[in-house]
Design a protein around this motif. Structure first.
Motif, PDB file in Angstrom:
ATOM      1  N   UNK A   1      44.637  70.610   5.344  1.00 25.81           N
ATOM      2  CA  UNK A   1      45.955  70.668   5.017  1.00 25.81           C
ATOM      3  C   UNK A   1      46.851  69.716   3.889  1.00 25.81           C
ATOM      4  N   UNK A   2      46.078  68.710   3.848  1.00 25.14           N
ATOM      5  CA  UNK A   2      46.435  67.576   3.212  1.00 25.14           C
ATOM      6  C   UNK A   2      46.317  68.105   1.540  1.00 25.14           C
ATOM      7  N   UNK A   3      44.817  68.387   1.526  1.00 26.21           N
ATOM      8  CA  UNK A   3      44.360  69.087   0.036  1.00 26.21           C
ATOM      9  C   UNK A   3      45.286  70.214  -0.445  1.00 26.21           C
ATOM     10  N   UNK A   4      45.603  71.058   0.787  1.00 23.58           N
ATOM     11  CA  UNK A   4      46.385  72.412   0.386  1.00 23.58           C
ATOM     12  C   UNK A   4      47.764  72.081  -0.065  1.00 23.58           C
ATOM     13  N   UNK A   5      48.507  70.712   0.516  1.00 25.87           N
ATOM     14  CA  UNK A   5      49.489  70.320   0.108  1.00 25.87           C
ATOM     15  C   UNK A   5      49.418  69.786  -1.652  1.00 25.87           C
ATOM     16  N   UNK A   6      48.109  69.134  -1.774  1.00 21.29           N
ATOM     17  CA  UNK A   6      48.098  68.606  -3.168  1.00 21.29           C
ATOM     18  C   UNK A   6      48.091  69.898  -4.179  1.00 21.29           C
ATOM     19  N   UNK A   7      47.337  70.854  -3.488  1.00 25.35           N
ATOM     20  CA  UNK A   7      47.158  72.182  -4.308  1.00 25.35           C
ATOM     21  C   UNK A   7      48.600  72.920  -4.454  1.00 25.35           C
TER      22      UNK A   7
ATOM     23  N   UNK B   1      48.929  62.738  -7.866  1.00 26.94           N
ATOM     24  CA  UNK B   1      48.229  61.484  -8.045  1.00 26.94           C
ATOM     25  C   UNK B   1      48.349  60.459  -6.952  1.00 26.94           C
ATOM     26  N   UNK B   2      49.429  60.444  -6.286  1.00 25.06           N
ATOM     27  CA  UNK B   2      49.779  59.560  -5.180  1.00 25.06           C
ATOM     28  C   UNK B   2      48.733  59.964  -4.109  1.00 25.06           C
ATOM     29  N   UNK B   3      48.823  61.408  -3.681  1.00 27.20           N
ATOM     30  CA  UNK B   3      48.105  61.877  -2.493  1.00 27.20           C
ATOM     31  C   UNK B   3      46.743  61.629  -2.533  1.00 27.20           C
TER      32      UNK B   3
END
Length: 202
Positions: A64-70, A110-112
């Motif tokens: 989920x976190x990586x999907x948010x970055x994407x 970048x922050x994430x």
């Protein structure tokens, strides 16, 4: 009179060729960048299962976190596209507004990514833990470095546009090159998300 007309036309022709050569040269650069990322993907493909008794991607990655970055990075590509449309219409203020939004989205990405790296290292899953993590940090970190360079480039171009008060052909050429670079990074990230994260948790 005829000679004056010819002399006035020649610089415009040179400017057109100069802009075309600049964009073409930047395409060549992007091809070399493709080779770099292809090599890093190949390394990850080989090292992706070398855990050395350490944690695996399935236990580390939070999709989920990586999907948010994407989503953030893809949205930044759209906002940059709106900025380019404004640039071609000569709307400087609108261009700067879209560049500002794109910049903030890039900073959020970048922050994430830095947060993800710090959490992994705090868990003892740093790049020195296994070949898998070394390949992961190198690939994702290289992409993050490129995004950071893109943000610096974007800020410099925004300052130049503000200083010129009016968009020039040189500004448009530079914005076009940055647009190619930014969209290229989006494509690379989609590959990272699919090949690195999704395949590691399956």
């Amino acid at each position: 009179m005829l000679q004056k007309t010819i002399s006035l036309d020649v610089p415009d022709s040179h400017d057109d060729h100069g802009a075309s050569n600049t964009v073409l040269g930047f395409w060549v650069y992007l091809m070399t960048d493709c080779i770099i990322f292809a090599s890093l993907f190949a390394v990850f493909a080989v090292m992706g299962h070398q855990f050395a008794g350490g944690p695996t991607g399935q236990s580390l990655f939070e999709i989920p976190g990586v999907a948010l970055e994407t989503g953030i990075l893809l949205l930044s590509s759209i906002t940059f596209g709106f900025g380019m449309l404004a640039a071609h219409k000569g709307k400087t203020n609108t261009l700067l507004a879209w560049l500002g939004i794109t910049f903030l989205l890039g900073v959020a990405f970048i922050g994430l990514e830095i947060h993800e790296f710090s959490v992994l290292i705090a868990q003892g899953a740093g790049p020195d833990r296994s070949a898998f993590l070394s390949a992961f940090f190198t690939l994702v970190g290289t992409h993050g470095l490129h995004v950071t360079v893109g943000l610096v480039w974007m800020a410099i171009l925004a300052v130049q546009v503000i200083g010129n008060k009016k968009l020039t052909e040189r500004d448009l050429t530079r914005l076009t090159c940055l647009s190619l670079f930014w969209h290229f990074l989006d494509i690379v990230w989609i590959c990272v998300f699919t090949f690195v994260y999704l395949t590691s948790v399956v």
